[in-house]
Design a protein around this motif. Structure first.
Motif, PDB file in Angstrom:
ATOM      1  N   ARG A 187      46.455  17.123  25.710  1.00 29.32           N
ATOM      2  CA  ARG A 187      47.560  18.234  25.505  1.00 29.32           C
ATOM      3  C   ARG A 187      48.592  17.580  24.679  1.00 29.32           C
TER       4      ARG A 187
ATOM      5  N   ARG B  60      47.329  17.203  21.084  1.00 28.85           N
ATOM      6  CA  ARG B  60      47.230  18.537  20.304  1.00 28.85           C
ATOM      7  C   ARG B  60      48.556  18.897  19.810  1.00 28.85           C
ATOM      8  N   GLU B  61      49.613  18.940  20.524  1.00 34.13           N
ATOM      9  CA  GLU B  61      50.768  19.139  20.186  1.00 34.13           C
ATOM     10  C   GLU B  61      51.389  18.094  19.103  1.00 34.13           C
TER      11      GLU B  61
ATOM     12  N   LEU C 132      39.148  15.831  21.943  1.00 37.70           N
ATOM     13  CA  LEU C 132      40.096  16.896  21.824  1.00 37.70           C
ATOM     14  C   LEU C 132      39.553  17.921  21.327  1.00 37.70           C
TER      15      LEU C 132
ATOM     16  N   ALA D   1      53.323  12.136  26.299  1.00 36.34           N
ATOM     17  CA  ALA D   1      52.880  12.364  27.670  1.00 36.34           C
ATOM     18  C   ALA D   1      53.956  11.813  28.630  1.00 36.34           C
TER      19      ALA D   1
ATOM     20  N   VAL E  24      40.192  25.232  26.721  1.00 33.59           N
ATOM     21  CA  VAL E  24      41.407  25.611  26.798  1.00 33.59           C
ATOM     22  C   VAL E  24      41.592  27.166  26.154  1.00 33.59           C
ATOM     23  N   GLU E  25      41.091  27.152  25.073  1.00 37.22           N
ATOM     24  CA  GLU E  25      41.237  28.509  24.475  1.00 37.22           C
ATOM     25  C   GLU E  25      39.909  29.311  24.851  1.00 37.22           C
TER      26      GLU E  25
ATOM     27  N   ARG F 299      44.159  15.164  35.829  1.00 39.75           N
ATOM     28  CA  ARG F 299      45.162  15.843  35.173  1.00 39.75           C
ATOM     29  C   ARG F 299      45.903  14.778  34.265  1.00 39.75           C
TER      30      ARG F 299
ATOM     31  N   TYR G 106      38.313  19.956  24.446  1.00 43.20           N
ATOM     32  CA  TYR G 106      39.532  20.098  24.969  1.00 43.20           C
ATOM     33  C   TYR G 106      40.152  21.535  24.692  1.00 43.20           C
ATOM     34  N   VAL G 107      40.075  21.634  23.288  1.00 44.86           N
ATOM     35  CA  VAL G 107      40.775  22.882  22.535  1.00 44.86           C
ATOM     36  C   VAL G 107      39.818  23.829  22.799  1.00 44.86           C
TER      37      VAL G 107
ATOM     38  N   THR H 191      44.183  15.467  30.744  1.00 51.68           N
ATOM     39  CA  THR H 191      44.443  16.575  30.278  1.00 51.68           C
ATOM     40  C   THR H 191      45.644  16.365  29.493  1.00 51.68           C
ATOM     41  N   ALA H 192      46.767  16.060  30.432  1.00 52.88           N
ATOM     42  CA  ALA H 192      48.167  15.818  29.867  1.00 52.88           C
ATOM     43  C   ALA H 192      48.000  15.004  28.520  1.00 52.88           C
TER      44      ALA H 192
END
Length: 208
Positions: free
Chosen positions: A22, A25-26, A66, A45, A73-74, A15, A69-70, A18-19
């Motif tokens: 994320r 990415r943001e 990343l 984060a 997620v997508e 977790r 990860y992207v 992942t945070a």
């Protein structure tokens, strides 16, 4: 006993990882690659900088992770599954157009930011090369299938068609239509399918 203790720890670790991804990415989407430092990721984060280094040995490691990860997620694999499952090459090309439009609309912000700074940021360059390689391979597989099934339009080779498809689905074209011209992903998918089939698929002869 040890296993029961380790499992919650592993879940917390996943977790936390992942945070951080994320948050990265943001940051890239909001402020660009240059602003995406380990310290900035930690701040976004809500953790210490040391916590970031517990999961990623360097910024390069973070940016490399990343990419996966992207795509996870997508749901890159699931989203494009109908392309590989299509019964013929033309149907696959049509499915690709629609799936590309959906996927591109969701990752355009991060993809465009990485592309924009790939010439000056080594981590961005590495990420962009990886993404470009897999896009090229997917395009080549499509055009190879058209060629193998005898429906690749005259004047094209697998390589030239592959390169042209890469250009037609580039971030610049996608951004122009989705952002500047305010097309919807569905509209982009529909018209891209028309364009790709009229460009790359051989037309039936007049005698057929």
């Amino acid at each position: 006993m040890s296993r029961s203790i380790d499992e919650p720890r592993n879940a917390r670790s996943r977790r936390s990882r992942t945070a951080l991804l994320r948050a990265a990415r943001e940051l890239i989407e909001d402020r660009g690659m240059a602003a995406t430092t380990m310290a900035a990721v930690a701040e976004r984060a809500g953790v210490s900088r040391r916590a970031v280094y517990l999961h990623f040995s360097s910024r390069a490691d973070l940016i490399t992770e990343l990419f996966g990860y992207v795509n996870e997620v997508e749901d890159l694999e699931g989203r494009f599954a109908p392309v590989g499952d299509a019964p013929d090459a033309v149907t696959a090309l049509d499915a690709f157009a629609h799936r590309h439009a959906e996927f591109a609309s969701r990752v355009l912000a991060v993809s465009r930011a990485v592309e924009r700074e790939a010439g000056t940021d080594p981590d961005a360059a590495r990420h962009w090369r990886t993404a470009a390689f897999w896009r090229q391979e997917a395009n080549r597989a499509l055009m190879t299938r058209l060629s193998d099934e005898g429906v690749l339009a005259p004047g094209w080779t697998v390589e030239t068609a592959t390169d042209m498809l890469l250009a037609l689905t580039s971030n610049g074209v996608t951004e122009t239509l989705l952002t500047t011209r305010h097309w919807t992903p569905a509209n982009l998918g529909h018209h891209l399918a028309l364009l790709l089939k009229s460009t790359f698929v051989t037309r039936p002869s007049a005698e057929a």
